[in-house]
Write an enzyme that holds these catalytic residues in place. Structure first.
Site, PDB file in Angstrom:
ATOM      1  CG  ASP A  69      -1.673  -0.740  -7.449  1.00 13.91           C
ATOM      2  OD1 ASP A  69      -2.565  -0.295  -7.973  1.00 13.91           O
ATOM      3  OD2 ASP A  69      -0.433  -0.523  -7.341  1.00 13.91           O
ATOM      4  CD  GLU A  99       1.462   7.740  -6.589  1.00 12.27           C
ATOM      5  OE1 GLU A  99       1.106   6.758  -6.965  1.00 12.27           O
ATOM      6  OE2 GLU A  99       2.799   8.044  -5.889  1.00 12.27           O
TER       7      GLU A  99
END
Length: 422
Positions: free
Chosen positions: A164, A394
């Protein structure tokens, strides 16, 4: 802790995040089905329940648009822990979804799944049922995202890249206007702000979401007018590799589809065009701003995806091997998502430096196939050390090894089962 204990923990994480046929990346922070997360997570489910593994892909296909696109998020049910939700996107056909996609790795994961499947009749029935939809998905990428047949597809949103807030998008994103309406982010309720994208980036992410909706999701209007268009080296390489893998599966399982010949032609176009994204200055592969025709010269781990895909020549692979070796030795753990020598390197902030195990697994695959086993082994050893240091997060701080982002993360558990905990 014993190896079997880590394996059991990884399996339990998948079960905890199972929402009845699809797996959320982690509860709270990401409460829906994400495209490339699910593709990787399905591979992890093969070590738990093969039938459930194929169900993961079926649920992803359930959200497919008529034009073939598999959305980057499918909103199977409501949740108030994530923003922007389906009300903001205003998209979807059979199911509420976003109007963009994500790195198209599902075919590659299906090939990996096929290689380890023990239930062969189940494997064959599922592939024959699902592969035509995946062919349609690849045809969508080449048709809608490369209408001029350059061999290099374009991405319309940083979220589509899966990476992102990569430094590679900074200049292209800066040209996008900022959204003018007020909103409340939900990600900062779950993760420290120094591990997430800045507000100025979010303002532009949301402007693009509005733009797609105001364009009625029309591919021609969006292609002509989208203020953000990037030929993402990561997407291009992963799409190329997945198309090769898709054709292999279709041949092996005798899948007939009128688009298969077109996919073979698209592979040739990409092979001919890929070196347009090579910089003699940096000796590295980069994404390119399709609007300005300028390379995004920040060096990120996405450039190594050309080795994973088998797109880089032997000469360039050798250059990238030497680069990867220096890169890996420049942080305590390897391989950082942004080269540590960059002034933009932030070892804790999302895609500006931290380590992502699924990316490093793919990079390791590429170097292993190129007989550069020492790099592949280092990435695997460091991945195992990060799991032991911090658990199933993550992503990971490239210098301290601290777990960052969401905990009990599905694709980390899946990659652990398939690659690390052997």
């Amino acid at each position: 802790m014993k190896l079997s204990t880590y394996q059991n923990t990884a399996k339990e994480i998948l079960k905890i995040n199972d929402f009845g046929g699809y797996t959320v990346p982690t509860k709270g922070l990401y409460p829906f089905q994400w495209n490339w997360d699910s593709a990787i997570t399905a591979l992890g489910w093969m070590y738990v329940d093969e039938k459930r593994a194929w169900k993961e892909i079926e649920m992803l296909i359930a959200g497919q648009w008529q034009n073939g696109m598999l959305p980057h998020i499918i909103f199977h049910q409501e949740s108030d822990t994530y923003f922007p939700g389906p009300d903001v996107w205003g998209a979807g056909e059979k199911l509420h979804s976003t109007s963009i996609s994500q790195p198209p790795i599902v075919a590659s994961m299906m090939l990996e799944m096929a290689a380890i499947a023990t239930d062969k009749p189940l494997l064959e029935s599922k592939l024959k049922a699902m592969l035509p939809a995946i062919v349609d998905y690849h045809l969508w990428w080449y048709r809608d995202r490369d209408p001029q047949n350059t061999g290099l597809v374009s991405s319309y949103h940083p979220w589509e890249s899966g990476m992102d807030n990569s430094p590679a998008w900074d200049d292209a994103l800066a040209a996008v206007p900022q959204v003018e309406w007020e909103y409340q982010r939900r990600d900062l309720n779950h993760v420290d702000s120094d591990q997430r994208p800045h507000k100025a980036q979010y303002d532009r992410y949301l402007y693009l979401v509005d733009f797609f909706k105001k364009s009625n999701f029309d591919p021609q209007i969006i292609y002509q007018n989208c203020p953000y268009k990037v030929q993402d080296i990561g997407i291009i390489a992963m799409l190329y590799k997945a198309t090769l893998d898709l054709l292999t599966l279709c041949q092996q399982f005798k899948i007939e589809h009128q688009g298969l010949d077109q996919l073979s032609k698209e592979l040739e176009l990409t092979e001919q065009a890929i070196d347009q994204l090579w910089s003699d200055e940096t000796q590295f592969y980069h994404s390119r701003n399709t609007i300005t025709n300028e390379l995004c010269l920040d060096q990120t781990s996405a450039g190594f995806m050309t080795v994973y895909a088998g797109l880089s020549s032997p000469e360039k692979t050798q250059i990238l091997t030497e680069c990867a070796q220096t890169w890996a030795n420049s942080s305590q753990y390897s391989l950082a998502s942004t080269i540590p020598s960059s002034e933009k390197y932030e070892p804790q902030r999302y895609w500006r430096g931290p380590i992502w195990l699924h990316i490093n697994w793919m990079i390791a695959q590429g170097f292993e196939k190129s007989n550069q086993n020492f790099i592949a082994e280092k990435l695997q050893q460091d991945a195992k050390a990060l799991l032991k240091e911090s658990g199933f997060f993550e992503y990971f701080h490239a210098d301290s090894g601290q777990g960052c982002g969401g905990d009990n993360f599905s694709w980390t558990a899946a990659i652990a089962l398939h690659w690390i905990l052997k």
